[in-house]
Design a protein around this motif. Structure first.
Motif, PDB file in Angstrom:
ATOM      1  N   THR A  35       0.820  -1.133   0.028  1.00  0.00           N
ATOM      2  CA  THR A  35      -0.025   0.064  -0.178  1.00  0.00           C
ATOM      3  C   THR A  35       0.927   1.202   0.064  1.00  0.00           C
ATOM      4  OG1 THR A  35      -0.174   0.003   2.305  1.00  0.00           O
ATOM      5  CG2 THR A  35      -2.067  -0.931   1.278  1.00  0.00           C
ATOM      6  N   GLN A  36       2.089   1.201   0.617  1.00  0.00           N
ATOM      7  CA  GLN A  36       3.065   2.330   0.564  1.00  0.00           C
ATOM      8  C   GLN A  36       3.408   2.462  -1.051  1.00  0.00           C
ATOM      9  OE1 GLN A  36       6.741   1.018   2.148  1.00  0.00           O
ATOM     10  NE2 GLN A  36       7.174   2.949   2.989  1.00  0.00           N
ATOM     11  N   MET A  37       3.519   1.376  -1.840  1.00  0.00           N
ATOM     12  CA  MET A  37       3.529   1.615  -3.286  1.00  0.00           C
ATOM     13  C   MET A  37       2.609   1.879  -4.042  1.00  0.00           C
ATOM     14  SD  MET A  37       6.873   1.761  -3.469  1.00  0.00           S
ATOM     15  CE  MET A  37       8.392   1.291  -2.457  1.00  0.00           C
ATOM     16  N   GLY A  38       1.465   2.084  -3.523  1.00  0.00           N
ATOM     17  CA  GLY A  38       0.022   2.339  -4.129  1.00  0.00           C
ATOM     18  C   GLY A  38      -0.728   1.229  -4.459  1.00  0.00           C
ATOM     19  N   LEU A  39      -0.723   0.114  -3.988  1.00  0.00           N
ATOM     20  CA  LEU A  39      -1.632  -0.970  -4.226  1.00  0.00           C
ATOM     21  C   LEU A  39      -3.189  -0.522  -4.008  1.00  0.00           C
ATOM     22  CD1 LEU A  39      -2.023  -3.940  -5.086  1.00  0.00           C
ATOM     23  CD2 LEU A  39      -1.706  -4.465  -2.579  1.00  0.00           C
TER      24      LEU A  39
END
Length: 307
Positions: free
Chosen positions: A102-106
């Protein structure tokens, strides 16, 4: 989990979700959070890693952050992770890398997330390093597994993920991922999940944890066991000894700030020990999950507060 510990965990997670509590903690709790956070900057974290390495302890380095609101934030995290990988190589320390989907945009754009993570994994591959994609709460489980398998399909095998023993689906996932050659970090699980998704009794979680550890050890698959539980650690040592499984076939993983003397002791006895070291300014969600794991963590922070 037992009723008392589960009530404590749910209560603390609920309280920590309050915006006022978060605001006050961020304003006044930085020094207390430092018990679990190595540094707010990469340079300080690399110094901590060097100190741990000199004690014979391996490291996984994590740049804190999750649940972003814009893809531009994900791009920033991607670039920080590329800098992190290069920093590890330049410092000559022994450390893997850990990141959250989620940190990478999931949650915003799965394809953009995949591209961001692939860029980090490629950078790590060029440096001869390994990336652990953390497992978050259950809505992201399948997407995370699919992402790791897709990276392996592209030849980027220097990437693995985390499997949580409290999920009911876990044994099937472990069988599939072992067959796919994916390196796994085995944990109990730390998120708030409904009964239809996760076991609620502590005894059930422990039984499932032991089952997935056995699945690895019995097949000769390298096993990363993440636990601070003396019962689990002792059981693994005895199981390995009884079944003539050498110490280089598994490692114990623990969190920075917790049981550091025990980590050093196990390393001195010849066991592979890896410390999960987080750094960064977005420490609040990670910090509250650590406090929610057990009352002893909260008591330790309160004692430090009044010293």
């Amino acid at each position: 989990m037992d009723i008392g510990s589960e009530l404590y965990r749910k209560t603390l997670l609920t309280i920590s979700g309050n915006s006022l509590v978060e605001k006050l903690t961020l304003k006044y709790g930085g020094k207390l959070a430092a018990k679990f956070i190595a540094s707010q900057e990469l340079g300080g974290a690399l110094q901590v890693i060097g100190d741990l390495n000199r004690k014979g302890i391996l490291v996984t380095l994590d740049h804190l952050g999750e649940g972003i609101r814009a893809l531009s934030e994900a791009s920033g995290y991607r670039e920080e992770y590329i800098r992190l990988v290069r920093g590890i190589e330049q410092a000559g320390v022994n450390s893997n890398v850990s990141l959250k989907p989620t940190q990478m945009g999931l949650a915003l754009d799965p394809e953009a997330c995949y591209a961001n993570i692939r860029a980090v994994v490629r950078e790590a591959a060029a440096a001869g390093n390994f990336v652990r994609i953390d497992m978050e709460d259950s809505p992201y489980t399948q997407a995370t597994i699919d992402m790791v398998k897709r990276l392996h399909g592209e030849g980027l095998t220097n990437v693995g993920t985390v499997i949580q023993a409290y999920l009911r689906r876990t044994q099937a996932d472990v069988r599939d991922l072992i067959q796919s050659g994916v390196n796994l970090r085995l944990v109990k699980g730390a998120y708030k999940e409904p009964a239809e998704v996760a076991y609620q009794k502590k005894s059930e979680v422990i039984d499932n944890f032991k089952a997935i550890i056995r699945m690895h050890l019995d097949q000769g698959v390298y096993t990363a066991i993440a636990s601070h539980d003396d019962t689990i650690i002792r059981w693994v040592r005895e199981y390995a000894s009884e079944n003539r499984i050498s110490q280089d076939k598994f490692e114990f993983q623990m969190l920075y700030g917790l049981r550091m003397n025990e980590q050093a002791r196990l390393a001195s006895e010849g066991y592979r020990v890896r410390c999960y070291v987080p750094y960064g300014k977005m420490w609040y969600p990670y910090y509250t999950r650590r406090l929610a794991e057990k009352p002893a963590n909260l008591m330790m922070v309160l004692q430090n507060m009044f010293r």
